[in-house]
Scaffold this motif. Structure first.
Motif, PDB file in Angstrom:
ATOM      1  N   LEU A  74     -13.876  10.129   7.225  1.00 11.68           N
ATOM      2  CA  LEU A  74     -13.377   9.052   7.000  1.00 11.68           C
ATOM      3  C   LEU A  74     -14.054   8.054   6.424  1.00 11.68           C
ATOM      4  N   ARG A  75     -15.377   7.939   6.572  1.00  7.75           N
ATOM      5  CA  ARG A  75     -16.301   7.125   6.102  1.00  7.75           C
ATOM      6  C   ARG A  75     -16.168   6.468   4.904  1.00  7.75           C
ATOM      7  N   PRO A  76     -16.055   7.388   3.677  1.00  9.19           N
ATOM      8  CA  PRO A  76     -15.786   6.578   2.295  1.00  9.19           C
ATOM      9  C   PRO A  76     -14.597   5.847   2.310  1.00  9.19           C
TER      10      PRO A  76
ATOM     11  N   ILE B 171     -11.665   0.424   2.267  1.00  7.28           N
ATOM     12  CA  ILE B 171     -10.818  -0.385   2.911  1.00  7.28           C
ATOM     13  C   ILE B 171     -11.436  -1.751   2.900  1.00  7.28           C
ATOM     14  N   VAL B 172     -12.809  -1.982   3.720  1.00 13.09           N
ATOM     15  CA  VAL B 172     -13.294  -2.998   3.806  1.00 13.09           C
ATOM     16  C   VAL B 172     -13.784  -3.655   2.464  1.00 13.09           C
ATOM     17  N   LYS B 173     -14.309  -2.866   1.632  1.00 15.87           N
ATOM     18  CA  LYS B 173     -14.630  -3.603   0.176  1.00 15.87           C
ATOM     19  C   LYS B 173     -13.416  -4.128  -0.325  1.00 15.87           C
ATOM     20  N   ASP B 174     -12.065  -3.474  -0.323  1.00 13.96           N
ATOM     21  CA  ASP B 174     -10.850  -4.342  -0.808  1.00 13.96           C
ATOM     22  C   ASP B 174     -10.762  -5.547   0.094  1.00 13.96           C
ATOM     23  N   LEU B 175     -10.783  -5.368   1.141  1.00 16.90           N
ATOM     24  CA  LEU B 175     -10.505  -6.633   1.940  1.00 16.90           C
ATOM     25  C   LEU B 175     -11.443  -7.862   1.773  1.00 16.90           C
TER      26      LEU B 175
ATOM     27  N   THR C  10      -4.961  -0.788   9.254  1.00 15.42           N
ATOM     28  CA  THR C  10      -4.729   0.119   7.992  1.00 15.42           C
ATOM     29  C   THR C  10      -5.276   1.501   8.532  1.00 15.42           C
ATOM     30  N   VAL C  11      -6.236   1.715   9.200  1.00  8.71           N
ATOM     31  CA  VAL C  11      -7.091   2.701   9.454  1.00  8.71           C
ATOM     32  C   VAL C  11      -6.296   3.625  10.559  1.00  8.71           C
TER      33      VAL C  11
END
Lengths: 536, 405
Positions: B107-109, B114-118, B141-142
């Motif tokens: 799931l790492r990528p 998700i963090v980048k988008d936030l 989300t995760v």
């Protein structure tokens, strides 16, 4: 990068297998296998796994500074002869787990004198438990088992020339190549070797193996990779059972021949042995108990082809693995005047060796598989333990005591703990199961092969064994240390029926007879013991 | 009336921002009997011993909980062996080793994305709320993706999850109202998840709920009510714990600016940093569902049969008898053996995921927020003393750095 997991501590949480799945893997619910020399590309994964371990059992790169249980103690250096600590000469004979571990602890505790480590094998110190598991299964190359950077400990490492003699009076070790190494204090950590097949001609047949050293593991691995018709395992102790497990994992047919009534009986008794027998058969092992191998037979080219058994049957196989236990490496001490024999080298709970009169020596220490020491928890009986955890713990005690005076020595009081991974099951034990008359299942289900068995001796808890239930072991370890009553109360959360102890079915001890002690002289100043070797 | 005990003061909201001095006081009596017969355990060794004690059950009925007959089946968090072991094994088959070892690492990528988008989403602002902008939406989300629950329904189960968490507060204040809310929330949450489970049984996807209802492993599939109960556990745990870990992490970094700076340049630091957070500012402070099944001697105290047991995990992780210099935040601490995820058979199911989420979120926040400053210290806290964390964590920033990659 070098990785070592202290499986004595591991409780099967599996966090490492989540975070570094290329390096650590669970075989079944709790049995962990791992690559002890992971690819450097896995570095970040391995660091994550090591940090996440709930019991902090994963050591990365540098083992010697990792076991922090003793860190507070290290902060105040042991009080001993200061000059010795600065400029003394220490020799360690044996460069495997115990010897290497002791070397690390000596340096950590501030020993700055000369340190020489003598090893009989031509390799850097390596870790043996993976040999009968992930190495044999072909998951990990044998040379990945080198112990993390032990060789970086500041010491002179003499490898390839085993010690052949010890002069306690002149304080000298003699090596096979004739060299003599002087010492002020000596640590004997020569361990044990696999017991060979008793018939020498049969033992040399091509395809007959023991399994103890890296060389043996490499050759056996090659044989298994060539997909033999069938493998014969002689002896169903832990090593034999693990080899059989690997054969089944590789889908190689395997026959196990065991003299006793079930596998693991010598260590765990007949009740749990019967569970181990079911486990083997459920995984397709052709298990033959209460049978012995009478002869190994070869073809004209000297290749092993079949074995004749005591029940009159014959097993056709291409490989025979002799797993009949270990012999302690004490021959080099024969004329040393120490209490060394088939039972090992006797020492006190502080690891100081006894001479043949039973007098404790000041400058000769013993640790690891070769040591035979009294354990207060077990009625001060002398015991020799061939466990990874004991080698580490006892080496730490020995190293500390080598630098300490009488007032500051530590006793080796840790309870024996060992583990085995076989047939996707993690078996762990704490205490001494053979020191028991009864056993009771207190938790889990034998039918599912997930349970805790507790052993008792005359109404006290003396040992516990888990099959895939390692997280409960600590509780029972505590009961042993407290000499809690046996059977333990039956209110474990999952028990609906009372706990019913049954006889533990421990095998009779076979006493070593190759050495006899004879006492001569009348005057107390003259009375001396001597050892007479050979059966009488 | 007797003055409040140390434990009662810990439960009192006024100590939420800094309970640690009270924990130190609590530890003076590592196993301590409260007036009502509850035993509060705060010493590290004592907690570890009880976590591994088969005479301790997690099936303690919570005050106001419905009786057995009318009750929804509990999740494995509230079950003892062997039922616990079976349900946890079935759930684990779709989440981790030995059956699905690559699930979490794989799931790492996606976690990075998700963090980048936030963080991209707050670009252009000068004031942000770590909780509402990153620490809450990220794990939600995760967990929705893992379970296969539509993210659009988030507002609904957010309320249910809040109601359940509030009911965990062992204090008496407003209890009847909280319990009523909880009961309604549980019924609705179970109905909601039961609906999803029934739908996945017909049209299985690659999500965890589909796995649970279609499992053909040795332990079989979960029943629809079991799926609802255990799905609810994972959904709530995925909501209410990691948010605190990330928020506590950012707060701690801002209180230790030199570490915030190190994290920008040393990617490995995040690994030890998150372990130290789990020890020093953990998301879960207390566990109060346990009960003694028989008299348990611990040290020179006997916890009598039937006594409720509260494990003060956050106090244990700062026990000076176990941890040198425990009130110092030191991400380089090795070894770091803490109680942040509990221990024994109930060790946090989602621990590997929470670790990765926190490592990734904190590293990205450290790298990308330009000159972050705390607006208030301490920040306002949520009510629960069990799952403790800030309600908001407002920061002023000078903008967001765009990643070079």
């Amino acid at each position: 990068m070098r990785v070592i997991v202290d499986l004595t501590r591991c409780q099967g949480y599996g966090q490492c297998a989540f975070l570094a799945p290329e390096v650590f893997a669970m075989r079944g619910e709790e049995a962990l296998v791992y690559d002890p020399d992971a690819d450097d590309a896995q570095r970040e994964h391995v660091l994550r796994a090591a940090a996440a371990c709930p019991v902090q059992a994963i050591h990365v790169e540098w083992m010697a500074i990792q076991r922090k249980g003793m860190r507070t103690a290290a902060a105040r250096p042991p009080l001993g002869d200061d000059a010795f600590r600065k400029t003394g000469r220490i020799v360690i004979v044996g460069a495997s787990l115990a010897g290497g571990r002791a070397a690390g602890v000596l340096r950590r505790e501030g020993f700055t004198g000369t340190l020489t480590v003598i090893g009989g094998e031509p390799y850097e110190p390596y870790d043996r438990p993976p040999l009968s598991k992930q190495v044999l299964a072909g998951r990990v190359p044998a040379d990945h088992t080198l112990l993390p950077h032990l060789s970086e400990i500041e010491a002179e490492w003499l490898s390839g020339a085993p010690a052949t003699g010890l002069d306690v009076v002149a304080k000298r070790v003699t090596l096979a190549d004739g060299r003599e190494v002087p010492f002020d204090r000596l640590l004997i950590a020569t361990g044990a070797r696999a017991r060979p097949w008793p018939n020498e001609a049969e033992a040399t047949l091509d395809g007959v193996f023991a399994l103890r050293t890296m060389d043996e593991a490499i050759r056996l691995r090659e044989c298994l990779a060539a997909r033999p018709r069938r493998v014969l395992v002689i002896g169903a102790g832990f090593t034999g059972s693990e080899v059989a497990s690997v054969c089944r994992e590789l889908d190689v047919p395997v026959t196990v021949v065991e003299r006793g009534p079930a596998p693991l009986v010598g260590a765990l008794g007949g009740v749990i042995g019967a569970v181990a027998a079911d486990l083997q058969r459920a995984h397709g092992v052709d298990l033959r108990c209460e049978v012995t191998v009478e002869a190994l037979e070869g073809d004209a080219d000297g290749r092993f082809r079949s074995a004749r058994l005591s029940d009159g049957t014959t097993v056709e196989a291409d490989v025979a693995i002799v797993a009949l236990g270990a012999i302690r490496n004490v021959e080099w001490l024969e004329d040393s005047g120490l209490a060394a024999g088939v039972w090992g080298v006797a020492c006190d709970a502080g690891c100081r060796a006894f001479d043949i009169n039973g007098l404790v020596t000041d400058d000769v220490f013993v640790a690891g598989d070769v040591a035979r020491f009294p354990h207060p928890v077990y009625g001060y009986q002398f015991m020799a333990l061939e466990h990874w955890g004991n080698a580490v713990a006892q080496a730490e005690i020995a190293a500390h005591n080598m630098l300490s005076d009488q007032m500051h020595r530590w006793p080796h009081l840790s309870l024996p703990i060992f583990w085995s991974n076989q047939f996707g099951t993690n078996i762990k034990s704490v205490g001494v199961p053979t020191f028991a008359d009864e056993v009771a299942i207190v938790h889990g289900s034998v039918a599912e092969r997930r349970f805790v068995a507790v052993y008792g001796n005359r109404g006290r808890v003396t040992a516990a064994v888990t099959f895939d239930q390692a997280m409960w072991l600590e509780h029972y370890q505590h009961l042993i240390e407290q000499a809690a009553p046996f059977p333990p109360a039956s209110h474990a959360a999952d028990r609906r029926e009372p706990v019913i102890p049954v006889p533990a079915e421990m095998p009779d001890r076979i006493e070593a007879t190759q050495v006899t002690v004879v006492v001569t002289g009348h005057d107390p100043a003259e009375r001396r013991a001597s050892l007479v070797r050979g059966d009488r | 009336m007797a003055p409040p005990s140390v434990f009662q003061r810990i439960l009192d909201y006024s100590h939420r921002a800094d309970p640690y001095p009270l924990y130190a006081e609590l530890r003076k009596t590592p196993v301590r009997r409260e007036e009502d017969g509850t035993y509060v355990v705060s010493g590290y060794e004592e907690i570890v011993s009880l976590l591994h004690d088969p005479r301790v059950s997690v099936g303690r009925p919570q005050p106001g909980e419905p009786r057995d007959a009318e009750k929804e089946p509990p999740s494995f968090l509230r079950l003892d062996p062997p039922e616990h072991d079976r349900l946890r094994r079935v759930a684990m088959r779709h989440f981790g080793p030995p059956h699905s070892p690559h699930q979490v690492d794989g799931l790492r990528p996606e976690l990075f994305g998700i963090v980048k988008d936030l963080i991209d989403g707050v670009a252009g602002r000068t004031r942000i709320d770590i909780v509402d902008d990153v620490a809450y939406p990220f794990p939600v989300t995760v967990i929705c993706r893992i379970l296969g629950v539509p993210r659009e329904d988030e507002a609904r189960f957010h309320d249910w999850a809040d109601a359940v968490i509030e009911s965990l507060d062992p204090s008496e204040e407003g209890r009847p109202e909280r319990l009523r809310r909880r009961e309604n929330a549980v019924v609705e949450l179970h109905r909601y998840l039961g609906g999803i489970a029934a739908e996945r049984r017909r049209n299985p996807g690659d999500d965890l709920i589909s796995g649970l209802v279609t499992d053909e492993g040795p332990d079989g599939a979960m029943s629809p009510t079991e799926v609802a109960a255990n799905g609810a556990l994972l959904l709530i745990a995925g909501h209410e714990t990691t948010v605190n870990l990330i928020t506590n992490g950012m707060l701690t970094l801002l209180r230790h600016p030199e570490l915030l700076d190190r994290l920008r340049h040393e990617p490995d630091l995040a690994i030890g940093l998150v372990e130290e957070l789990l020890r020093y500012e953990p998301p879960v402070h207390l566990r109060s569902t346990r009960i003694a099944l028989e008299d348990i001697m611990i040290g020179d105290i006997t916890i009598p049969e039937g006594a409720p047991i509260v494990l003060a995990l956050a106090a244990g992780s700062r026990d000076p008898k176990r941890v040198p210099d425990p009130d110092r935040f030191d991400p380089d601490r090795r070894p770091n053996q803490h109680l942040g995820f509990g221990g024994g058979i109930h060790y946090c199911f989602g621990a590997p995921l929470a670790r990765l989420e926190a490592q990734i979120a904190l590293t990205e926040l450290a790298r990308r927020l330009r000159n972050p400053r705390l607006v208030t210290d301490p920040p306002p806290y949520r009510p629960s003393p069990e799952l403790r964390g800030p309600r908001h964590l407002l920061l002023d920033i000078d903008g967001v750095i765009q990643p070079a990659r």
